[in-house]
Motif scaffolding. Structure first.
Motif: not given
Length: 401
Positions: A275-278, A303-309
């Protein structure tokens, strides 16, 4: 629901869902990409209608009703409706015929609910045992709803509300013994389990759970179906239960959380990498993992790609969720399954005495989420339940904190 403090409840599943329907009738309860959203008012109407038909057919709040339907929104609605008024017994259609026969002999069902027109071997086996057959048909027209067909009895059942301590559903374990263990889970057990998850993960009526775990087993049913409905949130049901439909899962259905095992997290991670800008392609605020340890690299990358815990938790079919890592700024230690609910866990040695912090031993749990025992298994119960504690058979340790 409560604020997480576990008190003895006199509520039932139907009363809690009914309370949400009275306060917020137009709030969505179940959303899918194949049906118009089912609001809490419409869900309440469905629950009331199915309850009325079952009572007229002679099935009271203690009737055990097996549910043998393919996975999907109709199955979810059926399980919820039956659990709210009688005792739901979900049966996985992937079971072999020998396993279905075994279950029918063990479970002492009062009826089997199947799709309209179903002529499966399981139905024939139920008819041979003189079980009543209930047929369910979708109402269609792009709406989520069921009509059930069952003969009216000459002796209708009294329309009493289930006792909060009586089973809402019966689960069957798989894989560990030749004969599955039958686990009754009460209304009170389920309400306490949902309150616990609500407190741990900060669930509100704005949360929507992507439900992609099997509803025939403990985690899928308790965590991803009943917990959202009992906390006033909503369930998102994808038409495709495989991760190939990631755009449907994340963009169309717009969930705020999901809970699954490591295999699904790994598959989702593989899709999310492309995904771009996941981080802007989803509405998730937390991801939850259980069932087995989550590889650290999967947790870190997700966590890094989605930006959530991405938070691990631990539970069992007999006791629901036992321990959890929670979103920041709460306690969260990668590589562990988090902190147990206060005063519900101990680690014991071979002498059945608690061991010091850091030492490994058997995990024992107690509290309002623990079932009262297996059905029809006195020897198992004697071995697994001791002075109010459930002996999980799992090995673990507790840190000083």
């Amino acid at each position: 629901m409560s604020d997480g403090r576990e008190t003895k409840t006199q509520f039932t599943l139907a009363r809690v869902i009914g309370r949400t329907a009275a306060l917020f009738p137009h709030r969505p309860a179940i959303v899918s990409s194949t049906h118009a959203p089912l609001t809490y008012r419409d869900l309440k109407r469905q629950l009331d209608g199915i309850r009325r038909q079952l009572r007229l057919a002679g099935f009271d709040c203690n009737a055990r009703i097996g549910i043998l339907m393919p996975n999907g929104a109709d199955l979810i609605l059926t399980i919820v409706a039956v659990a709210c008024c009688s005792i739901a017994v979900p049966l996985d259609p992937r079971l072999s015929q020998a396993e279905i026969d075994q279950r029918l002999d063990m479970l002492r069902l009062n009826a089997l609910l199947v799709p309209q027109g179903n002529t499966s071997e399981a139905r024939l086996a139920a008819e041979q045992r003189r079980l009543a057959i209930i047929e369910a048909a979708p109402i269609g027209y792009g709406q989520l709803g069921l009509n059930i067909a069952v003969p009216v009895s000459s002796v209708p059942a009294i329309d009493a509300e289930p006792d909060p301590n009586s089973p809402a559903f019966i689960l069957q374990t798989s894989g560990t013994t030749a004969q599955p263990k039958l686990i009754p889970f009460s209304h009170g057990n389920m309400l306490a389990a949902a309150a616990r998850l609500q407190a741990w993960f900060g669930l509100t009526d704005r949360d929507r759970c992507l439900s992609v775990s099997s509803p025939y087993y403990s985690h899928g049913l308790k965590v991803t179906i009943f917990t959202p409905l009992l906390t006033g949130g909503s369930i998102a049901l994808p038409a495709n239960s495989t991760v190939v439909a990631l755009d449907e899962w994340l963009d169309v259905l717009r969930p705020t959380w999901y809970s699954a095992g490591p295999t699904l997290h790994t598959a989702l991670l593989d899709k999310a990498r492309s995904l771009e800008n996941a981080q802007t392609a989803h509405t998730l605020r937390v991801v939850v993992s259980g069932g087995a340890p989550l590889p650290k690299e999967v947790q870190d990358d997700l966590q890094r790609i989605l930006g959530v815990p991405v938070l691990e938790h631990y539970g069992s079919s007999e006791a629901a969720q036992i321990a959890a890592n929670v979103p920041p700024p709460g306690p969260n230690r990668p590589g562990t399954c988090g902190q147990p609910w206060p005063d519900t866990m101990t680690i014991v040695g071979e002498d059945e005495r608690p061991v010091p912090a850091g030492e490994r031993g058997e995990i024992w749990v107690r509290g309002p989420t623990v079932t009262f025992g297996y059905l029809d298994a006195p020897e198992l119960n004697q071995a697994a339940f001791t002075d109010g504690w459930f002996r999980t058979g799992d090995i673990g340790s507790l840190d000083a904190d």
